[in-house]
Design a protein around this motif. Structure first.
Motif, PDB file in Angstrom:
ATOM      1  N   VAL A  20       0.846  -1.194   0.000  1.00 18.21           N
ATOM      2  CA  VAL A  20       0.000   0.000   0.000  1.00 18.21           C
ATOM      3  C   VAL A  20       0.878   1.240   0.000  1.00 18.21           C
ATOM      4  O   VAL A  20       1.802   1.366   0.816  1.00 18.21           O
ATOM      5  N   LEU A  22       0.871   5.380   0.280  1.00 20.86           N
ATOM      6  CA  LEU A  22       0.046   6.488   0.775  1.00 20.86           C
ATOM      7  C   LEU A  22       0.822   7.795   0.648  1.00 20.86           C
ATOM      8  O   LEU A  22       1.729   8.074   1.439  1.00 20.86           O
ATOM      9  N   PRO A 122      -3.183  13.561   3.941  1.00 23.50           N
ATOM     10  CA  PRO A 122      -3.187  12.909   2.627  1.00 23.50           C
ATOM     11  C   PRO A 122      -2.837  13.918   1.538  1.00 23.50           C
ATOM     12  O   PRO A 122      -3.307  15.051   1.551  1.00 23.50           O
ATOM     13  N   PRO A 125      -6.195  13.313  -3.917  1.00 22.23           N
ATOM     14  CA  PRO A 125      -7.393  12.470  -3.768  1.00 22.23           C
ATOM     15  C   PRO A 125      -7.092  10.982  -3.742  1.00 22.23           C
ATOM     16  O   PRO A 125      -7.791  10.220  -3.068  1.00 22.23           O
ATOM     17  N   ALA A 126      -6.050  10.539  -4.451  1.00 30.13           N
ATOM     18  CA  ALA A 126      -5.733   9.113  -4.480  1.00 30.13           C
ATOM     19  C   ALA A 126      -5.286   8.590  -3.122  1.00 30.13           C
ATOM     20  O   ALA A 126      -5.287   7.377  -2.892  1.00 30.13           O
ATOM     21  N   ASP A 128      -6.776   9.359  -0.202  1.00 37.91           N
ATOM     22  CA  ASP A 128      -7.842   9.394   0.799  1.00 37.91           C
ATOM     23  C   ASP A 128      -8.193   8.009   1.345  1.00 37.91           C
ATOM     24  O   ASP A 128      -8.272   7.812   2.563  1.00 37.91           O
ATOM     25  N   ARG A 129      -8.422   7.039   0.463  1.00 39.73           N
ATOM     26  CA  ARG A 129      -8.849   5.718   0.937  1.00 39.73           C
ATOM     27  C   ARG A 129      -7.767   5.004   1.738  1.00 39.73           C
ATOM     28  O   ARG A 129      -8.044   4.528   2.843  1.00 39.73           O
ATOM     29  N   PRO A 130      -6.526   4.909   1.255  1.00 40.70           N
ATOM     30  CA  PRO A 130      -5.511   4.268   2.093  1.00 40.70           C
ATOM     31  C   PRO A 130      -5.251   5.035   3.388  1.00 40.70           C
ATOM     32  O   PRO A 130      -4.904   4.438   4.404  1.00 40.70           O
ATOM     33  N   TYR A 131      -5.439   6.364   3.368  1.00 40.84           N
ATOM     34  CA  TYR A 131      -5.250   7.159   4.579  1.00 40.84           C
ATOM     35  C   TYR A 131      -6.279   6.781   5.634  1.00 40.84           C
ATOM     36  O   TYR A 131      -5.945   6.515   6.799  1.00 40.84           O
ATOM     37  N   VAL A 132      -7.554   6.765   5.250  1.00 42.36           N
ATOM     38  CA  VAL A 132      -8.616   6.398   6.189  1.00 42.36           C
ATOM     39  C   VAL A 132      -8.434   4.953   6.654  1.00 42.36           C
ATOM     40  O   VAL A 132      -8.620   4.633   7.836  1.00 42.36           O
ATOM     41  N   LEU A 133      -8.037   4.086   5.740  1.00 44.73           N
ATOM     42  CA  LEU A 133      -7.828   2.685   6.089  1.00 44.73           C
ATOM     43  C   LEU A 133      -6.769   2.534   7.166  1.00 44.73           C
ATOM     44  O   LEU A 133      -6.978   1.851   8.176  1.00 44.73           O
ATOM     45  N   GLU A 136      -7.966   4.136  10.661  1.00 42.48           N
ATOM     46  CA  GLU A 136      -8.940   3.342  11.398  1.00 42.48           C
ATOM     47  C   GLU A 136      -8.351   2.018  11.865  1.00 42.48           C
ATOM     48  O   GLU A 136      -8.671   1.531  12.960  1.00 42.48           O
TER      49      GLU A 136
END
Length: 263
Positions: A20, A22, A122, A125-126, A128-133, A136
């Motif tokens: 992954v 980020l 982050p 935009p790319a 955002d998802r790995p950041y939130v993942l 959390e």
């Protein structure tokens, strides 16, 4: 309404864990609010200025920041100049990539090793998802990520941990930068009763609201400066006197006082 200046990016690169990637940018997570002391001359109160002069020229002509570089001093006193280009050529992947070397429980990190704190935001935009993942997952497991990163011309160990939905990167001291305490701690015996009372006192003093604590020294210093600037009298406070109290009595009285304060 006063607006704060935007947070300045101090590092831009990628955090990687496994496969992954980020992209992040780091901004400082802390700031100093209190004024700093200035150096003055005791005799006349004049401001002391430190001038940037070259010792080889033998003059007092001040050198501009644009003409100042950096060097490493060798044991024999020689200076080896190091340019920005030299630093860019260093074979350090951590200049632009903070690879997570592994994850450990946050409680495994000794707080004495913590250094500077940065918010990792982050970067695009790319991210955002790995950041939130990652945020959390760290929050759920209680783990922190251990990585290496090159910041301010130094490579540092660092931890990645969640805070209020944001990833914090906090630098760590290397193991050889932490001194061992040696024999600083006393080795005197304490009784079981003293330990029981001490543990009870600790339990009575839990629930501290850290957000409600304030910098009393800073406020007192502001009042002192205001009084002296206005030519008024500087208030004097009596020195604290600590009466000699038996250890058991002090523990019992402290427990009673703590319980009264909760009522």
């Amino acid at each position: 309404m006063e607006t704060k200046p935007p947070m300045r990016t101090v590092w831009r690169g990628t955090v990687t864990f496994g496969m992954v990637v980020l992209p992040v940018r780091l901004v400082s997570a802390t700031e100093a609010h209190r004024g700093r002391f200035r150096e003055i001359h005791h005799r006349d109160g004049g401001r002391i200025r430190h001038k940037r002069v070259c010792e080889l020229e033998g003059t007092q002509e001040e050198i501009s920041y644009g003409d100042i570089g950096r060097a490493v001093e060798l044991p024999d006193g020689r200076l080896v100049p190091i340019t920005d280009e030299d630093l860019e050529r260093l074979p350090l992947p951590t200049k632009h990539t903070a690879e997570v070397l592994g994850f450990v429980p946050g409680t495994d990190i000794d707080p004495i090793t913590y250094g500077h704190s940065y918010y990792a935001a982050p970067d695009g935009p790319a991210a955002d998802r790995p950041y939130v993942l990652l945020t959390e997952a760290l929050a759920r497991t209680g783990y922190v990520g251990i990585c290496k990163i090159a910041l301010r011309q130094r490579e540092r160990l660092a931890v990645l941990r969640p805070r209020r939905g944001v990833i914090v990167l906090q630098t760590l001291l290397w193991a050889d930068e932490v001194r061992e305490p040696g024999d600083l701690g006393p080795s005197v015996p304490v009784t079981d009763r003293e330990l029981q009372l001490a543990e009870l006192l600790l339990s009575e003093l839990t629930g501290l609201e850290m957000q409600q604590l304030d910098d009393e020294y800073g406020h007192a210093l502001e009042q002192l400066v205001a009084a002296k600037a206005a030519g008024g009298d500087v208030p004097e406070f009596p020195a604290l006197q600590w009466p000699a109290v038996d250890l058991l009595d002090a523990l019992e009285q402290s427990i009673q006082a703590a319980r009264r304060s909760r009522q």
